[in-house]
Design an enzyme around this catalytic site. Structure first.
Site, PDB file in Angstrom:
ATOM      1  CG  HIS A   1      -2.065  -1.215   1.070  1.00 39.87           C
ATOM      2  ND1 HIS A   1      -2.170  -1.886   2.117  1.00 39.87           N
ATOM      3  CD2 HIS A   1      -2.813  -1.875  -0.056  1.00 39.87           C
ATOM      4  CE1 HIS A   1      -3.449  -2.939   1.228  1.00 39.87           C
ATOM      5  NE2 HIS A   1      -3.415  -2.337   0.717  1.00 39.87           N
TER       6      HIS A   1
ATOM      7  CD  GLU B   1      -0.820   0.494   4.811  1.00 32.84           C
ATOM      8  OE1 GLU B   1      -0.235  -0.411   5.565  1.00 32.84           O
ATOM      9  OE2 GLU B   1      -1.939   0.448   3.920  1.00 32.84           O
TER      10      GLU B   1
ATOM     11  CG  HIS C   1       0.726  -3.681   5.239  1.00 37.41           C
ATOM     12  ND1 HIS C   1       0.316  -3.205   4.291  1.00 37.41           N
ATOM     13  CD2 HIS C   1       0.722  -5.336   4.800  1.00 37.41           C
ATOM     14  CE1 HIS C   1       0.273  -4.896   3.342  1.00 37.41           C
ATOM     15  NE2 HIS C   1       1.102  -5.911   3.524  1.00 37.41           N
TER      16      HIS C   1
ATOM     17  CD  GLU D   1      -1.504  -3.702   9.076  1.00 35.22           C
ATOM     18  OE1 GLU D   1      -1.822  -2.495   8.463  1.00 35.22           O
ATOM     19  OE2 GLU D   1      -2.585  -4.244   7.732  1.00 35.22           O
TER      20      GLU D   1
END
Length: 319
Positions: free
Chosen positions: A29, A32, A123, A184
């Protein structure tokens, strides 16, 4: 291929093949930024091999990174199912789907013996998740890495989140590896780089490499228990039936309380007219609460179940 964790008493030690190649991905992404800057630092210092492990660093979605956007045509981290990876490429094929097939050829092919031994994708989330290790199936090796990180990292909580998808339906980049997971970490706004978040992610990457070195050198990692959260259901925002716009925000008592047990009757939404909506059903654990990127799908959060997984001791298989 991955070994599944299970409940039960202490199991016999399991010997697994050495892990000679480790792929570290970021920018899946494009907004990010923690993973993007960790990759740039590793590439600047030519980190290509550490002891017994070859390191491959991959900027997954360079177009989205250049634009500082989550994606350009479609979400790359949803493009790795078997059906999408085998779909024909035409002039109208979205860029991210083309890129997914390129990554599959480079790091996979998915489900094959040629795939990289271990793949980690980095992420960020705007939710208060701490450091979360996300994986598709309960893989003993990944859970041992999680257990190791939990024993070493003190700057924020380290938790395990299982998506529980068969490999053919696993949609994320990390599913390309023989073993794979995502880091994450948050909260961090998209398009922003925070030093504390960067440092914890960097520590997690370094500790994973440290774990790999110890595993390959013959250390036996003792079995034990690891708490894991398994995705159970998705909760959407209330919507206006006419305009389809959301009509409520996350309730202040739920905001920033990822992984805190949500009991029946607890507030979950505060309507724009001031009314409280309460949780109904089983007591479960919310994750990705008020994640910015999920607004386009009108997803408010996911609910998970918590369980304790019993792991066997593991070590490297000797010739």
């Amino acid at each position: 291929m991955p070994y599944r964790a299970r409940f039960g008493r202490k199991m016999e030690c399991v010997s697994l093949p050495p892990l000679s190649n480790f792929a570290i991905c970021g920018g899946t992404h494009g907004n990010e930024l923690t993973g993007v800057y960790i990759l740039r630092e590793m590439q600047k210092h030519n980190v290509e091999k550490v002891g017994s492990v070859s390191i491959t660093t991959v900027l997954s979605n360079p177009r989205a990174v250049d634009a500082c956007r989550r994606y350009t045509d479609r979400d790359l981290n949803r493009c790795f199912t078997d059906d999408l990876l085998s779909s024909p490429i035409t002039e109208s094929t979205p860029y991210e789907l083309r890129r997914a097939q390129e990554l599959n050829a480079h790091l996979g092919p998915k489900g094959s013996e040629e795939a990289v031994d271990l793949l980690c994708d980095m992420h960020n989330t705007t939710s208060n998740m701490g450091l979360c290790i996300i994986f598709n199936s309960a893989d003993w090796l990944i859970l041992h890495i999680c257990k190791y990180l939990q024993s070493k990292i003190t700057s924020m909580p380290v938790r395990a989140l299982q998506m529980d998808l068969p490999l053919s339906e696993a949609f994320s980049v990390d599913s390309l590896g023989k073993h794979g997971f995502s880091f994450e970490i948050g909260p961090q706004p998209h398009g922003v780089l925070r030093a504390d978040v960067f440092n914890t992610m960097k520590e997690a990457v370094d500790l994973t490499i440290e774990w790999l070195q110890q595993f390959n050198s013959g250390r036996t990692f003792e079995g034990g228990e690891v708490e894991a959260y398994t995705r159970w259901k998705t909760v959407h925002y209330p919507r206006d039936p006419t305009t389809d716009e959301i009509t409520a925000a996350i309730h202040p008592q739920l905001q920033d309380n990822d992984f805190k047990l949500l009991q029946p009757g607890d507030p979950i939404f505060l309507s724009l007219s001031g009314e409280t909506v309460k949780h109904e059903g089983d007591a479960l654990y919310p994750v990705f609460v008020n994640e910015c990127a999920y607004y386009e799908q009108k997803i408010a959060y996911h609910l998970t179940q918590k369980s304790t997984l019993t792991l066997p001791s593991i070590n490297v298989k000797k010739d």
